[in-house]
Design a protein around this motif. Structure first.
Motif, short mmCIF file in Angstrom:
data_model
loop_
_atom_site.label_atom_id
_atom_site.label_comp_id
_atom_site.label_asym_id
_atom_site.label_seq_id
_atom_site.Cartn_x
_atom_site.Cartn_y
_atom_site.Cartn_z
N MET A 2 -4.49 6.06 0.28
CA MET A 2 -3.70 4.83 0.25
C MET A 2 -4.29 3.89 -0.79
SD MET A 2 -1.21 5.17 2.36
CE MET A 2 -0.57 3.56 2.76
N ASN B 240 0.86 -1.18 0.00
CA ASN B 240 0.00 0.00 0.00
C ASN B 240 0.90 1.23 0.00
OD1 ASN B 240 -2.60 -1.26 0.16
ND2 ASN B 240 -2.03 -1.88 2.23
N TYR B 241 0.53 2.23 -0.81
CA TYR B 241 1.31 3.45 -0.86
C TYR B 241 0.38 4.65 -0.96
CZ TYR B 241 0.48 3.80 -5.90
OH TYR B 241 -0.11 3.93 -7.15
N LYS B 242 0.91 5.80 -0.58
CA LYS B 242 0.12 7.03 -0.58
C LYS B 242 0.24 7.69 -1.95
CE LYS B 242 -0.24 9.28 3.23
NZ LYS B 242 -0.07 10.16 4.40
N THR B 243 -0.91 7.99 -2.55
CA THR B 243 -0.93 8.68 -3.83
C THR B 243 -0.75 10.19 -3.62
OG1 THR B 243 -3.33 8.94 -3.74
CG2 THR B 243 -2.49 6.94 -4.81
N PHE C 74 5.64 -3.11 -6.79
CA PHE C 74 6.92 -2.42 -6.78
C PHE C 74 8.07 -3.41 -6.93
CE2 PHE C 74 3.94 0.12 -4.43
CZ PHE C 74 4.21 1.42 -4.84
N ASN D 155 12.66 0.70 6.09
CA ASN D 155 12.25 1.22 4.79
C ASN D 155 12.96 0.50 3.64
OD1 ASN D 155 10.60 3.20 5.91
ND2 ASN D 155 12.26 4.66 6.04
N HIS E 77 9.98 5.18 -5.11
CA HIS E 77 9.21 5.31 -3.87
C HIS E 77 10.03 4.79 -2.69
CE1 HIS E 77 5.11 6.01 -5.61
NE2 HIS E 77 5.71 5.52 -6.67
N THR E 78 9.85 5.43 -1.54
CA THR E 78 10.35 4.89 -0.28
C THR E 78 9.13 4.35 0.45
OG1 THR E 78 12.15 6.47 -0.18
CG2 THR E 78 11.52 5.40 1.88
N LEU E 79 9.20 3.07 0.80
CA LEU E 79 8.07 2.42 1.45
C LEU E 79 8.46 1.87 2.81
CD1 LEU E 79 6.91 0.29 -1.62
CD2 LEU E 79 5.84 2.39 -0.80
N LYS F 174 8.03 1.76 -9.03
CA LYS F 174 6.62 1.44 -9.31
C LYS F 174 6.53 0.58 -10.56
CE LYS F 174 2.15 2.13 -8.61
NZ LYS F 174 1.67 0.88 -9.14
N GLN G 30 3.96 -1.62 5.09
CA GLN G 30 3.00 -1.43 4.01
C GLN G 30 2.98 -2.61 3.04
OE1 GLN G 30 4.92 2.61 3.41
NE2 GLN G 30 2.88 2.99 2.59
#
Length: 125
Positions: free
Chosen positions: A22, A14-17, A27, A44, A84-86, A49, A90
């Protein structure tokens, strides 16, 4: 969380747009902070993507359907310009690890992208 994701691992997370919502996405892991002994934080990962849509094909994309990744059910395209940093919390599914030859192709395109960004920044500054 003590999972370590090696480079080339495909994950669902899950990632924030941009609008703050979310949503799930796929990825490709580039880097896991847990592999770096100098990194203070270990929870992290840095990832690119992925999509199955042909709408983002461009200079900085790579298809993973090169005959070396049999676990993929359909074409998956890595957007090397979408970094992206996740947070590992998530991540909700690990899909598999792409072949080293495929990862090298992705990394070359990613480096091409970052080199272009660096050139543009130097011109700007």
């Amino acid at each position: 969380m003590n999972n370590i994701y090696r480079p080339g691992t495909l994950i669902c997370a899950n990632y924030k747009t941009f609008d703050g919502k979310m949503q799930p996405g796929v990825f490709l892991v580039l880097y896991d902070e847990a592999l770096d002994s100098h990194h203070q934080f270990k929870e992290n990962i840095t990832a690119l993507k992925c999509t199955t849509s042909n709408s983002i094909i461009g200079n900085y994309t790579v298809s993973l359907m090169d005959g070396n990744n049999s676990f993929l059910e359909r074409d998956t395209i890595v957007a090397c310009s979408k970094v992206h940093t996740l947070d590992k919390r998530q991540i909700f599914r690990e899909l598999g690890v792409i072949a080293p030859v495929t990862y090298k192709s992705v990394y070359k395109v990613y480096k091409k992208f970052t080199n272009e960004v660096e050139r543009e920044m130097e011109d700007y500054l």
